[in-house]
Design a protein around this motif. Structure first.
Motif, PDB file in Angstrom:
ATOM      1  N   ASP A 190      -7.295   5.788 -12.734  1.00  0.00           N
ATOM      2  CA  ASP A 190      -7.892   5.126 -11.565  1.00  0.00           C
ATOM      3  C   ASP A 190      -8.145   5.764 -10.215  1.00  0.00           C
ATOM      4  O   ASP A 190      -6.504   4.858  -9.660  1.00  0.00           O
ATOM      5  CB  ASP A 190      -8.141   3.657 -11.757  1.00  0.00           C
ATOM      6  N   PRO A 191      -7.467   7.439 -10.062  1.00  0.00           N
ATOM      7  CA  PRO A 191      -6.852   7.518  -9.531  1.00  0.00           C
ATOM      8  C   PRO A 191      -7.366   7.452  -7.477  1.00  0.00           C
ATOM      9  O   PRO A 191      -6.852   7.561  -6.952  1.00  0.00           O
ATOM     10  CB  PRO A 191      -7.262   9.208  -9.356  1.00  0.00           C
ATOM     11  N   GLY A 192      -8.638   6.471  -7.818  1.00  0.00           N
ATOM     12  CA  GLY A 192      -9.425   6.389  -6.767  1.00  0.00           C
ATOM     13  C   GLY A 192     -10.130   6.860  -6.203  1.00  0.00           C
ATOM     14  O   GLY A 192     -10.563   8.046  -6.274  1.00  0.00           O
ATOM     15  N   PRO A 193     -10.132   6.063  -4.705  1.00  0.00           N
ATOM     16  CA  PRO A 193     -10.591   7.166  -3.171  1.00  0.00           C
ATOM     17  C   PRO A 193     -10.403   8.074  -3.307  1.00  0.00           C
ATOM     18  O   PRO A 193      -8.763   8.165  -3.506  1.00  0.00           O
ATOM     19  CB  PRO A 193     -10.695   5.858  -2.793  1.00  0.00           C
ATOM     20  N   ALA A 194     -10.375   9.001  -2.380  1.00  0.00           N
ATOM     21  CA  ALA A 194     -10.350  10.484  -2.070  1.00  0.00           C
ATOM     22  C   ALA A 194      -9.245  10.593  -1.045  1.00  0.00           C
ATOM     23  O   ALA A 194     -10.378  10.762   0.553  1.00  0.00           O
ATOM     24  CB  ALA A 194     -11.644  11.754  -1.586  1.00  0.00           C
ATOM     25  N   ASP A 195      -8.889   9.821  -0.708  1.00  0.00           N
ATOM     26  CA  ASP A 195      -8.097   8.977   0.853  1.00  0.00           C
ATOM     27  C   ASP A 195      -6.855   9.907   0.979  1.00  0.00           C
ATOM     28  O   ASP A 195      -5.756   9.473   0.514  1.00  0.00           O
ATOM     29  CB  ASP A 195      -7.309   7.565   0.520  1.00  0.00           C
ATOM     30  N   GLN A 196      -6.290  11.056   1.487  1.00  0.00           N
ATOM     31  CA  GLN A 196      -5.466  12.062   1.488  1.00  0.00           C
ATOM     32  C   GLN A 196      -3.975  11.184   1.453  1.00  0.00           C
ATOM     33  O   GLN A 196      -3.095  11.016   0.590  1.00  0.00           O
ATOM     34  CB  GLN A 196      -5.620  12.422   2.632  1.00  0.00           C
ATOM     35  N   ALA A 197      -3.851   9.902   2.309  1.00  0.00           N
ATOM     36  CA  ALA A 197      -2.655   9.175   2.271  1.00  0.00           C
ATOM     37  C   ALA A 197      -2.465   8.836   0.840  1.00  0.00           C
ATOM     38  O   ALA A 197      -1.111   8.539   0.274  1.00  0.00           O
ATOM     39  CB  ALA A 197      -3.140   7.811   3.283  1.00  0.00           C
ATOM     40  N   HIS A 198      -3.504   8.219   0.194  1.00  0.00           N
ATOM     41  CA  HIS A 198      -3.182   7.357  -1.301  1.00  0.00           C
ATOM     42  C   HIS A 198      -3.047   8.791  -2.129  1.00  0.00           C
ATOM     43  O   HIS A 198      -2.402   8.532  -2.819  1.00  0.00           O
ATOM     44  CB  HIS A 198      -4.632   6.664  -1.477  1.00  0.00           C
ATOM     45  N   ILE A 199      -3.748   9.434  -2.458  1.00  0.00           N
ATOM     46  CA  ILE A 199      -3.503  10.802  -3.181  1.00  0.00           C
ATOM     47  C   ILE A 199      -1.497  11.776  -2.412  1.00  0.00           C
ATOM     48  O   ILE A 199      -1.518  11.805  -4.032  1.00  0.00           O
ATOM     49  CB  ILE A 199      -4.052  12.377  -2.524  1.00  0.00           C
ATOM     50  N   ASP A 200      -0.673  11.242  -1.728  1.00  0.00           N
ATOM     51  CA  ASP A 200       0.299  11.825  -1.202  1.00  0.00           C
ATOM     52  C   ASP A 200       0.920  10.576  -2.231  1.00  0.00           C
ATOM     53  O   ASP A 200       1.841  11.390  -2.318  1.00  0.00           O
ATOM     54  CB  ASP A 200       0.604  12.258   0.054  1.00  0.00           C
ATOM     55  N   ALA A 201       0.154   9.577  -1.510  1.00  0.00           N
ATOM     56  CA  ALA A 201       1.548   8.114  -2.531  1.00  0.00           C
ATOM     57  C   ALA A 201       1.795   8.686  -4.348  1.00  0.00           C
ATOM     58  O   ALA A 201       2.215   8.502  -5.002  1.00  0.00           O
ATOM     59  CB  ALA A 201       1.075   6.928  -2.284  1.00  0.00           C
ATOM     60  N   THR A 225       0.755  -1.040  -0.356  1.00  0.00           N
ATOM     61  CA  THR A 225       0.087   0.291  -0.208  1.00  0.00           C
ATOM     62  C   THR A 225       1.293   1.662  -0.235  1.00  0.00           C
ATOM     63  O   THR A 225       1.665   1.398   0.684  1.00  0.00           O
ATOM     64  CB  THR A 225      -0.634  -0.034   0.878  1.00  0.00           C
ATOM     65  N   GLY A 226       0.306   2.097  -0.910  1.00  0.00           N
ATOM     66  CA  GLY A 226       1.381   3.432  -0.910  1.00  0.00           C
ATOM     67  C   GLY A 226       2.125   3.731  -1.132  1.00  0.00           C
ATOM     68  O   GLY A 226       3.284   4.189  -1.850  1.00  0.00           O
ATOM     69  N   VAL A 227       2.882   2.272  -2.043  1.00  0.00           N
ATOM     70  CA  VAL A 227       4.200   1.855  -2.718  1.00  0.00           C
ATOM     71  C   VAL A 227       4.132   2.066  -3.978  1.00  0.00           C
ATOM     72  O   VAL A 227       3.145   1.185  -4.712  1.00  0.00           O
ATOM     73  CB  VAL A 227       5.215   0.829  -2.403  1.00  0.00           C
ATOM     74  N   ALA A 228       5.120   3.040  -5.247  1.00  0.00           N
ATOM     75  CA  ALA A 228       4.672   3.019  -6.387  1.00  0.00           C
ATOM     76  C   ALA A 228       5.744   1.535  -6.506  1.00  0.00           C
ATOM     77  O   ALA A 228       6.914   1.760  -6.739  1.00  0.00           O
ATOM     78  CB  ALA A 228       5.157   4.124  -7.382  1.00  0.00           C
ATOM     79  N   GLU A 229       5.384   0.734  -7.559  1.00  0.00           N
ATOM     80  CA  GLU A 229       6.128  -0.562  -8.058  1.00  0.00           C
ATOM     81  C   GLU A 229       6.111  -0.217  -9.418  1.00  0.00           C
ATOM     82  O   GLU A 229       5.614  -0.119 -10.470  1.00  0.00           O
ATOM     83  CB  GLU A 229       5.041  -1.703  -7.388  1.00  0.00           C
ATOM     84  N   GLN A 230       7.339  -0.674 -10.011  1.00  0.00           N
ATOM     85  CA  GLN A 230       7.320  -0.630 -11.464  1.00  0.00           C
ATOM     86  C   GLN A 230       6.859  -1.738 -12.100  1.00  0.00           C
ATOM     87  O   GLN A 230       7.550  -3.468 -11.972  1.00  0.00           O
ATOM     88  CB  GLN A 230       9.038  -0.959 -11.451  1.00  0.00           C
ATOM     89  N   LEU A 231       5.923  -1.697 -12.821  1.00  0.00           N
ATOM     90  CA  LEU A 231       6.037  -2.960 -13.628  1.00  0.00           C
ATOM     91  C   LEU A 231       5.872  -3.530 -14.955  1.00  0.00           C
ATOM     92  O   LEU A 231       6.297  -4.781 -15.536  1.00  0.00           O
ATOM     93  CB  LEU A 231       3.815  -3.361 -13.477  1.00  0.00           C
ATOM     94  N   GLU A 232       6.339  -2.554 -15.494  1.00  0.00           N
ATOM     95  CA  GLU A 232       7.419  -1.975 -16.619  1.00  0.00           C
ATOM     96  C   GLU A 232       7.758  -1.136 -17.372  1.00  0.00           C
ATOM     97  O   GLU A 232       7.478   0.360 -16.779  1.00  0.00           O
ATOM     98  CB  GLU A 232       6.205  -2.938 -17.922  1.00  0.00           C
ATOM     99  N   PRO A 233       8.448  -0.901 -18.210  1.00  0.00           N
ATOM    100  CA  PRO A 233       8.458   0.215 -18.557  1.00  0.00           C
ATOM    101  C   PRO A 233       7.944   1.469 -18.317  1.00  0.00           C
ATOM    102  O   PRO A 233       8.420   3.120 -18.056  1.00  0.00           O
ATOM    103  CB  PRO A 233      10.079   0.730 -19.855  1.00  0.00           C
ATOM    104  N   LEU A 234       6.979   1.619 -18.664  1.00  0.00           N
ATOM    105  CA  LEU A 234       5.996   2.731 -18.651  1.00  0.00           C
ATOM    106  C   LEU A 234       4.689   2.387 -17.975  1.00  0.00           C
ATOM    107  O   LEU A 234       3.974   3.445 -17.797  1.00  0.00           O
ATOM    108  CB  LEU A 234       5.535   2.793 -20.009  1.00  0.00           C
TER     109      LEU A 234
END
Length: 289
Positions: free
Chosen positions: A51-62, A10-19
């Motif tokens: 799909d930016p997701g729910p208006a959860d501040q922690a998610h927006i910050d991530a 949760t909250g971590v940017a994971e690289q799935l492929e170059p783009l």
């Protein structure tokens, strides 16, 4: 399907492929699995957020941390359930990024739901028609109209890599729920068949792991729905019945908490069969024709 063991990323940017990078929102539930997955597309100074997701501040910050100094060229929504689109408005207000993608849809109903309710805050700057595209440096996202789960559902094809962002139409952990009156089983099946004819190499859904054999999965999903349809016709051939009476035979051992969801799925099939002239109803009793 049972949830995988924690911790989840949760909250971590994971690289799935170059783009493509993925950020998991902190909204796990029986209908969202480990949470809604937001995708950031692009490796240059202009990216898209799907799909930016729910208006959860922690998610927006991530999301903003993952975007970094890049410009958000578009906030792209597959549909307007409240676990997918509400973060678009606050991110747009912060950054000036346009909201692009599905048409607005708010469905007022007091019926029980087996998924999230609709987002009344969604106001797109541009609605993408089937086949229209958004692009940035090194990436092109083309809209694929896939109604069924909702009438406004879109998938987005990343032309440079062969990936398809499938929202809730095809998911990596469960079949999609189709809930009348907006959810439409006939349209859902046609949308599955539309994807089956494509040659996408991988699906990134809003919930669950990447789907690495997409055409095989879609073929199985079509077969599963046809099997359910045949079950309904067989049971009606034995005896006319109301919707709740289908559940014990069709969903043996089902958790009682999921009975309403199963009933709504049966209703979606029955409405499709009714439109095709194969079944009819008298008040709440259904029968074959």
């Amino acid at each position: 399907m049972a949830l995988p063991p924690e911790p989840w990323p949760t909250g971590v940017a994971e690289q799935l492929e170059p783009l493509v990078r993925r950020v998991l929102a902190p909204n796990p539930s029986p209908y969202t699995y480990t949470g809604t997955q937001t995708y950031i597309v692009g490796a240059g100074d202009r990216v898209a957020v799907i799909d930016p997701g729910p208006a959860d501040q922690a998610h927006i910050d991530a999301i903003m941390a993952a975007v970094g100094d890049a410009e958000i060229a578009a906030l792209m929504c597959t549909h307007t359930h409240r676990d997918h689109s509400p973060a678009a408005a606050p991110i747009a207000a912060m950054t000036g990024a346009p909201v692009v993608g599905c048409a607005p849809l708010v469905l007022d109903t007091d019926r029980p739901r087996a998924d999230e309710a609709f987002d009344p805050t969604y106001e797109p700057d541009r609605v993408l028609e089937d086949g229209e595209a958004m692009s940035g440096p090194g990436w092109t996202l083309r809209a694929i109209h896939t109604p069924g789960h909702t009438s406004n559902h879109l998938c987005f094809a990343l032309e440079e890599s062969g990936a398809l962002f499938t929202g809730d139409h095809v998911m990596g952990w469960s079949t999609s729920v189709v809930i009348p009156p907006d959810g439409d089983m006939g349209l859902y099946m046609k949308s599955l068949e539309k994807l089956q004819e494509r040659e996408d190499t991988i699906y990134y859904s809003a919930h669950g792991e990447p789907i690495t054999k997409p055409r095989q999965l879609v073929r199985g999903m079509i077969g599963h729905r046809r099997q359910r349809e045949n079950q309904i016709l067989r049971l009606l051939g034995e005896q006319a019945r109301p919707i709740p009476a289908f559940i014990p035979d069709m969903y043996k051992g089902l958790d009682p908490r999921l009975h309403k969801a199963a009933e709504m799925s049966v209703e979606a099939h029955l409405l499709d069969l009714e439109r095709r002239g194969m079944v009819a109803r008298s008040e709440d009793i259904w029968q074959t024709i």
